[in-house]
Design an enzyme around this catalytic site. Structure first.
Site, mmCIF file in Angstrom:
data_model
loop_
_atom_site.group_PDB
_atom_site.id
_atom_site.type_symbol
_atom_site.label_atom_id
_atom_site.label_comp_id
_atom_site.label_asym_id
_atom_site.label_seq_id
_atom_site.Cartn_x
_atom_site.Cartn_y
_atom_site.Cartn_z
ATOM 1 N N GLY A 73 7.006 -3.740 -9.885
ATOM 2 C CA GLY A 73 6.412 -5.167 -8.712
ATOM 3 C C GLY A 73 5.157 -5.661 -8.871
ATOM 4 N N LYS A 74 4.627 -6.856 -8.030
ATOM 5 C CA LYS A 74 3.662 -7.269 -8.420
ATOM 6 C C LYS A 74 2.516 -6.574 -7.394
ATOM 7 C CE LYS A 74 4.843 -12.431 -7.613
ATOM 8 N NZ LYS A 74 4.389 -13.042 -6.335
ATOM 9 N N ARG A 75 2.850 -5.697 -6.501
ATOM 10 C CA ARG A 75 2.125 -4.708 -6.271
ATOM 11 C C ARG A 75 1.603 -3.471 -7.294
ATOM 12 N NH1 ARG A 75 4.947 -3.650 -0.954
ATOM 13 N NH2 ARG A 75 5.216 -5.383 -0.365
ATOM 14 N N ASP A 76 2.223 -3.124 -7.633
ATOM 15 C CA ASP A 76 1.733 -2.561 -9.097
ATOM 16 C C ASP A 76 0.786 -2.772 -10.081
ATOM 17 O OD1 ASP A 76 3.328 -0.003 -7.843
ATOM 18 O OD2 ASP A 76 5.583 -1.503 -9.023
#
Ligand code: GLU
Length: 480
Positions: A248-251
């Site tokens: 995901g974007k957070r990774d």
């Protein structure tokens, strides 16, 4: 069979790695089979609509070289290819179901449906709308403001095959009276993709595994229309670097546009994407798009999610930069030059680019690796005094070494062979370690963290400029 595949993105504004893999697989399948690759825009979710997103998508696909044969901007026999322009098609298909008694208007308000769901949860039951199916639903007509739902008539386990995931089944508990047309009059993905894939004669449905949980409903709908289901290709997730969940974007996953702006090449992005969960059975890891068309096989795609590894992408990018024809690299480089590079000539930029090609990992490295070729860098003695090799020498030894080097280099013809020979002789004559002598000379002319090998750096700088820089650094050191 005439193969027709499609990429059917929703324009949500952010093109990520997984999206592009959903374009690459059907592109390869179409090309391998001399088939047709269709680009359809699935824009029926008004909540997710982002202006310009479609333009970004098309631009990204073009940059990657994944060209389509029919689609939203170029038309084709099944135009239009944008779902919001196909409302009448969905109504026509919906009416077929209504006529068969297989679709009905949902009389509940969203709040009432939420209440039904909450009641089911309170009883620790899975919520299935069909268990609350109204007895005498009102008549549905386009514009009536009520959702249209599918009526499941055969509650049974369904079996199917997926080209990557193998033989699969969907239990009766996954079959529900799902929404076909929403209260706003637009179709759901669940309905629209089946209508479109059928009308557009798509032979393959290529998408992420997250759609597998709805396969029971899709199979019921194909059956209701008397359609033969297409070939299913569900791609495993791209996993976060830690390997424990979907990326995901957070990774730290950047959008494809961000990678592009940082100087990643389309060749490297595609190469990276195809190898997420696939190999050709050999140790080869460099594939051009043409190689992929030749070698890609769905049967070799692993079922488990493949881990996203940005270091690998960076490595591949360096490999591709080295492999590219210099004219092509020059073209890619055009927006990446630094202040001094921009002011120079094409001829000079080309010469410098050739010199640094081997050292670039991304095009974003261009300014740091080239600016000192175009203009004399500021002398930064800290780079010398803090260098772990050069700092082993006393100040006098540093000055003396530069002096000896200048004398030697002033006397030679200025070409890489002669430079190489002179530098080797200097090593023997001064009895210094290569790391000491060469780091000193390299920094004295570039004041940059990296540069091409020394003879090349000197050759591209030219004799007068190289000697002048060595002298300037020597004087600054002597005075310091
Ligand atoms: N619009 C869907 C998405 O972006 C496409 C899924 C499909 O390819 O059928 O996820």
């Amino acid at each position: 069979m005439k193969v027709r595949t499609r990429f059917a993105p929703s324009p949500t504004g952010y093109v990520h790695i997984g999206n592009i893999r959903s374009a690459l697989f059907p592109y390869l399948l179409a090309k391998q089979n001399k088939g047709t690759f269709v680009l359809r825009i699935e824009d029926t979710d008004q909540n997710r609509f982002v202006a310009d997103a479609e333009e970004v998508l098309l631009d990204t696909l073009k940059w990657l070289g994944l060209s389509w044969d029919e689609g939203v901007d170029i038309g084709g026999p099944f135009a239009p290819y944008r779902q919001t322009e196909r409302r009448d098609h969905y109504i026509k298909w919906a009416e077929k179901l209504i006529k068969k008694g297989m679709a009905y208007a949902d009389p509940y308000t969203p709040a009432e449906v939420d209440q039904l769901r909450a009641d089911a949860q309170a009883k620790k039951q899975a919520f299935l709308y069909r268990n609350y199916r109204p007895e005498n639903p009102p008549k549905w007509a386009p514009g009536c403001g009520k959702p249209l739902r599918f009526k499941q008539t055969k509650i049974e386990r369904k079996y199917y095959h997926d080209k990557i995931m193998g033989d699969l089944e969907a239990g009766a508990e996954t079959l529900d009276d799902f929404v076909l047309i929403k209260a706003d009059g637009l179709p759901t993905y669940n309905f629209a993709h089946i209508v479109d894939d059928s009308e557009m004669e798509c032979t393959h449905v290529t998408r992420g595994v997250e759609y597998l949980s709805s396969m029971g409903n899709y199979l019921a709908l194909y059956d209701a229309f008397g359609l033969k289901p297409p070939i299913f290709v569900h791609m495993p997730h791209v996993m976060a670097p830690a390997g424990n969940k979907k990326l995901g974007k957070r990774d730290g996953a950047k959008s494809v546009q961000e990678y592009r702006n940082e100087g990643f090449l389309p060749e490297a992005m595609l190469n990276f994407l195809v190898m997420l969960g696939w190999n050709d059975g050999t140790t080869t890891d460099i594939f051009s798009l043409d190689d992929m068309v030749d070698k890609f096989e769905l049967s070799r795609v692993q079922r488990a999610g493949a881990r996203f590894d940005e270091k690998r992408l960076l490595w591949l990018n360096g490999q591709w930069i080295r492999r590219l024809d210099i004219a092509k690299l020059f073209d890619y480089a055009k927006d990446f030059w630094g202040e001094n590079g921009k002011k120079s000539t094409d001829e000079r930029r080309m010469e410098v680019l050739e010199a640094v090609q081997e050292r670039l990992k991304t095009l974003g490295d261009i300014p740091a690796l080239t600016e000192y070729f175009f203009a004399r860098p500021e002398i930064d003695l800290a780079m010398i005094t803090e260098n772990k090799f050069i700092s082993k020498l006393t100040r006098d030894e540093q000055v003396n070494l530069l002096e000896v080097a200048i004398l030697k280099l002033e006397a030679i013809d200025w070409n890489t062979d002669a430079l190489q020979e002179a530098l080797n002789e200097l090593l023997t004559e001064t009895a210094r370690k290569p790391a000491e002598l060469f780091s000193l000379l390299r920094i004295a002319v570039s004041f940059a963290p990296f540069s091409p090998e020394l003879p090349r750096t000197f050759a591209v700088l030219g004799k007068d400029e190289s000697i002048a820089r060595l002298k300037a650094t020597m004087d600054a050191l002597a005075k310091a």
